[in-house]
Design a protein around this motif. Structure first.
Motif, PDB file in Angstrom:
ATOM      1  N   MET A   1       0.827  -1.354  -0.077  1.00  0.00           N
ATOM      2  CA  MET A   1      -0.026   0.057   0.049  1.00  0.00           C
ATOM      3  C   MET A   1       0.820   1.534   0.122  1.00  0.00           C
ATOM      4  O   MET A   1       1.841   1.204   0.760  1.00  0.00           O
ATOM      5  N   ALA A   2       0.348   2.341  -0.656  1.00  0.00           N
ATOM      6  CA  ALA A   2       1.045   3.706  -0.579  1.00  0.00           C
ATOM      7  C   ALA A   2       0.013   4.724  -0.292  1.00  0.00           C
ATOM      8  O   ALA A   2      -0.950   4.677  -0.815  1.00  0.00           O
ATOM      9  N   VAL A   3       0.439   5.853   0.314  1.00  0.00           N
ATOM     10  CA  VAL A   3      -0.590   7.087   0.578  1.00  0.00           C
ATOM     11  C   VAL A   3       0.424   8.107  -0.003  1.00  0.00           C
ATOM     12  O   VAL A   3       1.411   8.421   0.408  1.00  0.00           O
ATOM     13  N   ALA A   4      -0.116   9.177  -0.598  1.00  0.00           N
ATOM     14  CA  ALA A   4       0.200  10.302  -1.268  1.00  0.00           C
ATOM     15  C   ALA A   4      -0.529  11.465  -0.947  1.00  0.00           C
ATOM     16  O   ALA A   4      -2.014  11.146  -0.790  1.00  0.00           O
ATOM     17  N   LEU A   5      -0.106  12.592  -0.724  1.00  0.00           N
ATOM     18  CA  LEU A   5      -0.877  13.796  -0.418  1.00  0.00           C
ATOM     19  C   LEU A   5      -0.514  15.021  -1.002  1.00  0.00           C
ATOM     20  O   LEU A   5       0.735  15.134  -1.097  1.00  0.00           O
ATOM     21  N   CYS A   6      -1.431  16.000  -1.533  1.00  0.00           N
ATOM     22  CA  CYS A   6      -0.982  16.953  -2.249  1.00  0.00           C
ATOM     23  C   CYS A   6      -1.886  18.307  -1.738  1.00  0.00           C
ATOM     24  O   CYS A   6      -2.991  17.950  -1.401  1.00  0.00           O
ATOM     25  N   ARG A   7      -1.355  19.333  -1.558  1.00  0.00           N
ATOM     26  CA  ARG A   7      -2.189  20.578  -1.251  1.00  0.00           C
ATOM     27  C   ARG A   7      -2.654  21.063  -2.392  1.00  0.00           C
ATOM     28  O   ARG A   7      -2.689  20.744  -3.549  1.00  0.00           O
ATOM     29  N   SER A   8      -3.669  22.176  -2.345  1.00  0.00           N
ATOM     30  CA  SER A   8      -4.269  22.819  -3.348  1.00  0.00           C
ATOM     31  C   SER A   8      -3.053  23.657  -4.058  1.00  0.00           C
ATOM     32  O   SER A   8      -2.052  23.816  -3.489  1.00  0.00           O
ATOM     33  N   GLY A   9      -3.133  24.011  -5.301  1.00  0.00           N
ATOM     34  CA  GLY A   9      -2.266  24.537  -6.203  1.00  0.00           C
ATOM     35  C   GLY A   9      -1.711  23.557  -7.249  1.00  0.00           C
ATOM     36  O   GLY A   9      -2.503  22.772  -7.761  1.00  0.00           O
ATOM     37  N   ASP A  10      -0.339  23.654  -7.415  1.00  0.00           N
ATOM     38  CA  ASP A  10       0.312  22.451  -8.205  1.00  0.00           C
ATOM     39  C   ASP A  10       1.428  22.029  -7.802  1.00  0.00           C
ATOM     40  O   ASP A  10       2.134  21.243  -8.549  1.00  0.00           O
ATOM     41  N   TYR A 179     -10.230   4.570  -9.833  1.00  0.00           N
ATOM     42  CA  TYR A 179      -9.531   3.618 -10.653  1.00  0.00           C
ATOM     43  C   TYR A 179      -8.211   4.322 -11.119  1.00  0.00           C
ATOM     44  O   TYR A 179      -8.433   5.383 -12.072  1.00  0.00           O
ATOM     45  N   THR A 180      -7.247   3.828 -10.844  1.00  0.00           N
ATOM     46  CA  THR A 180      -6.016   4.864 -11.020  1.00  0.00           C
ATOM     47  C   THR A 180      -5.454   4.747 -12.401  1.00  0.00           C
ATOM     48  O   THR A 180      -4.784   5.627 -12.729  1.00  0.00           O
ATOM     49  N   SER A 181      -6.232   3.731 -13.310  1.00  0.00           N
ATOM     50  CA  SER A 181      -5.758   4.047 -14.714  1.00  0.00           C
ATOM     51  C   SER A 181      -6.563   5.249 -15.157  1.00  0.00           C
ATOM     52  O   SER A 181      -6.052   5.778 -16.374  1.00  0.00           O
ATOM     53  N   ARG A 193      -0.421   0.784 -20.772  1.00  0.00           N
ATOM     54  CA  ARG A 193       0.830   1.216 -20.230  1.00  0.00           C
ATOM     55  C   ARG A 193       0.436   2.238 -19.249  1.00  0.00           C
ATOM     56  O   ARG A 193       0.891   3.466 -19.047  1.00  0.00           O
ATOM     57  N   THR A 194      -0.648   1.669 -18.204  1.00  0.00           N
ATOM     58  CA  THR A 194      -0.985   2.782 -17.235  1.00  0.00           C
ATOM     59  C   THR A 194       0.201   2.759 -16.062  1.00  0.00           C
ATOM     60  O   THR A 194       0.137   3.604 -15.294  1.00  0.00           O
ATOM     61  N   LYS A 195       0.754   1.643 -15.901  1.00  0.00           N
ATOM     62  CA  LYS A 195       1.877   1.592 -14.774  1.00  0.00           C
ATOM     63  C   LYS A 195       3.236   2.223 -14.885  1.00  0.00           C
ATOM     64  O   LYS A 195       3.903   2.155 -16.157  1.00  0.00           O
ATOM     65  N   MET A 196       3.464   3.336 -14.124  1.00  0.00           N
ATOM     66  CA  MET A 196       4.796   3.745 -14.275  1.00  0.00           C
ATOM     67  C   MET A 196       5.748   3.372 -13.267  1.00  0.00           C
ATOM     68  O   MET A 196       5.613   3.125 -11.749  1.00  0.00           O
ATOM     69  N   LYS A 197       6.969   2.871 -13.851  1.00  0.00           N
ATOM     70  CA  LYS A 197       8.100   2.284 -12.846  1.00  0.00           C
ATOM     71  C   LYS A 197       9.240   3.094 -12.900  1.00  0.00           C
ATOM     72  O   LYS A 197      10.157   2.566 -12.064  1.00  0.00           O
ATOM     73  N   ALA A 219      14.215   4.073 -10.339  1.00  0.00           N
ATOM     74  CA  ALA A 219      12.925   2.993 -10.502  1.00  0.00           C
ATOM     75  C   ALA A 219      11.937   3.466  -9.068  1.00  0.00           C
ATOM     76  O   ALA A 219      12.486   3.959  -8.176  1.00  0.00           O
ATOM     77  N   ILE A 220      10.900   3.119  -9.244  1.00  0.00           N
ATOM     78  CA  ILE A 220       9.826   3.681  -8.507  1.00  0.00           C
ATOM     79  C   ILE A 220       8.658   2.402  -8.341  1.00  0.00           C
ATOM     80  O   ILE A 220       8.310   2.184  -9.569  1.00  0.00           O
ATOM     81  N   ASP A 221       8.294   1.977  -7.395  1.00  0.00           N
ATOM     82  CA  ASP A 221       7.165   0.870  -7.659  1.00  0.00           C
ATOM     83  C   ASP A 221       6.024   1.540  -7.911  1.00  0.00           C
ATOM     84  O   ASP A 221       5.438   2.618  -7.739  1.00  0.00           O
ATOM     85  N   ASP A 222       5.031   0.741  -8.618  1.00  0.00           N
ATOM     86  CA  ASP A 222       3.774   1.244  -9.181  1.00  0.00           C
ATOM     87  C   ASP A 222       2.623   1.525  -8.078  1.00  0.00           C
ATOM     88  O   ASP A 222       1.953   2.365  -8.288  1.00  0.00           O
ATOM     89  N   HIS A 223       2.834   1.039  -7.030  1.00  0.00           N
ATOM     90  CA  HIS A 223       1.888   1.706  -5.879  1.00  0.00           C
ATOM     91  C   HIS A 223       2.168   2.837  -5.515  1.00  0.00           C
ATOM     92  O   HIS A 223       1.129   3.647  -5.374  1.00  0.00           O
ATOM     93  N   LYS A 224       3.545   3.513  -5.396  1.00  0.00           N
ATOM     94  CA  LYS A 224       3.834   4.544  -5.080  1.00  0.00           C
ATOM     95  C   LYS A 224       3.439   5.802  -6.281  1.00  0.00           C
ATOM     96  O   LYS A 224       2.924   6.642  -6.027  1.00  0.00           O
ATOM     97  N   SER A 225       3.795   5.222  -7.318  1.00  0.00           N
ATOM     98  CA  SER A 225       3.475   6.088  -8.620  1.00  0.00           C
ATOM     99  C   SER A 225       1.864   6.350  -8.819  1.00  0.00           C
ATOM    100  O   SER A 225       1.626   7.554  -8.987  1.00  0.00           O
ATOM    101  N   ASP A 226       1.180   5.254  -8.666  1.00  0.00           N
ATOM    102  CA  ASP A 226      -0.423   5.265  -8.685  1.00  0.00           C
ATOM    103  C   ASP A 226      -0.803   6.523  -7.635  1.00  0.00           C
ATOM    104  O   ASP A 226      -1.531   7.131  -7.927  1.00  0.00           O
ATOM    105  N   ALA A 227      -0.373   6.216  -6.463  1.00  0.00           N
ATOM    106  CA  ALA A 227      -0.758   7.082  -5.291  1.00  0.00           C
ATOM    107  C   ALA A 227      -0.173   8.467  -5.557  1.00  0.00           C
ATOM    108  O   ALA A 227      -1.283   9.444  -5.336  1.00  0.00           O
ATOM    109  N   ILE A 228       1.060   8.865  -6.167  1.00  0.00           N
ATOM    110  CA  ILE A 228       1.462  10.125  -6.330  1.00  0.00           C
ATOM    111  C   ILE A 228       0.626  10.859  -7.600  1.00  0.00           C
ATOM    112  O   ILE A 228      -0.143  11.924  -7.447  1.00  0.00           O
ATOM    113  N   LEU A 229       0.368   9.994  -8.456  1.00  0.00           N
ATOM    114  CA  LEU A 229      -0.266  10.530  -9.962  1.00  0.00           C
ATOM    115  C   LEU A 229      -1.715  10.924  -9.551  1.00  0.00           C
ATOM    116  O   LEU A 229      -2.290  12.021  -9.972  1.00  0.00           O
TER     117      LEU A 229
END
Length: 264
Positions: A1-10, A179-181, A193-197, A219-229
């Protein structure tokens, strides 16, 4: 599992690091106690099971719940002795098991074809995605197991964080199914090609949706890249009214099956 957080803005989303590998209980505790105010939370799982096609989650079972929150409560009750918020006891239940496809060639007598789909999953297919039935618990692409364990988490969050579309959520934080895709497609990736490695692939997708890149390399595992994106994508589409009022979501669907945020 991975958790990512972003604030308003960019600004680029950041991974939330608990100091160890996330457990389901950790995620539950974080959502219940550490979630920043007014956060749109995306969970990559199915928040309910098929209902509208048969008029019931589990046709023929007297305990078949009337709506999604009652389903979460049933799963949590029958799995009360399962450690780590697992859902093994539910899929092993003599009545529930009839509806699931499980490992070891075990298929319930009421599991047909590739498995029943919710209305939102039919809409996903029409949008060019490749949904799986939440009643299918076999295969690398299935989300059935995480959906059932996630229902235990959702039940235990009752009264603390509302879940769309089952509860009113005009202000404050709210949980939606993702749906992360969808985020990957918005980031310029193709269906196959939805997974980013790598950090390079992830940053290219972030730029595509208007987010500052992470600057990660290698390299980055796709759980983390999915969470971030997906965090950045949710920020970019959260104010689109049509995503909160999808044309295919009837009141019955909103009460029983729910909907995937981002499928208009």
């Amino acid at each position: 599992m991975a958790v990512a957080l972003c604030r308003s803005g960019d600004a680029a989303p950041e991974l939330v690091q608990p100091g160890h590998i996330w457990s389901r209980q950790d995620v539950l505790d974080w959502l219940a106690g550490d979630l920043p105010e007014d956060t749109l939370v995306g969970l990559d799982l199915g928040i309910s099971l098929p209902f509208v096609d048969e008029g019931a989650f589990f046709p023929g079972w007297s305990e078949s719940p009337r709506d999604a929150p009652a389903l979460w409560a049933l799963v949590d009750r029958l799995c009360a002795d399962d450690p780590y918020l697992a859902a093994s006891s539910f899929v092993d239940h003599v009545e529930a098991a009839r509806h699931f496809r499980r490992h070891g060639g075990r298929k319930g007598d009421l599991f047909t074809g590739r498995g029943r789909l919710r209305a939102t999953e039919h809409a996903q297919a029409r949008a060019g995605l490749r949904p799986y039935s939440n009643l299918n618990l076999v295969g690398a692409a299935q989300v059935g197991k995480s959906s059932l364990t996630g229902m235990r988490v959702l039940h235990r969050l009752a009264g603390r964080v509302p879940v769309w579309p089952f509860e009113e959520c005009e202000s404050g934080s709210v949980i939606v199914e993702i749906y992360t895709s969808l985020a990957a497609l918005a980031g310029g990736r193709s269906v196959g090609r939805t997974k980013m490695k790598t950090g390079t692939e992830l940053d290219a997708a972030l730029r595509h949706i208007g987010s500052v890149p992470t600057g990660l390399s290698g390299a980055i595992d796709d759980h983390k890249s999915d969470a971030i994106l997906t965090a950045a994508w949710l920020r970019s589409v959260a104010d689109r009214p049509e995503l909160w009022h999808p044309s295919g979501m009837t009141p019955e669907i909103a009460r029983t099956e729910g909907w995937t945020f981002g499928i208009a």
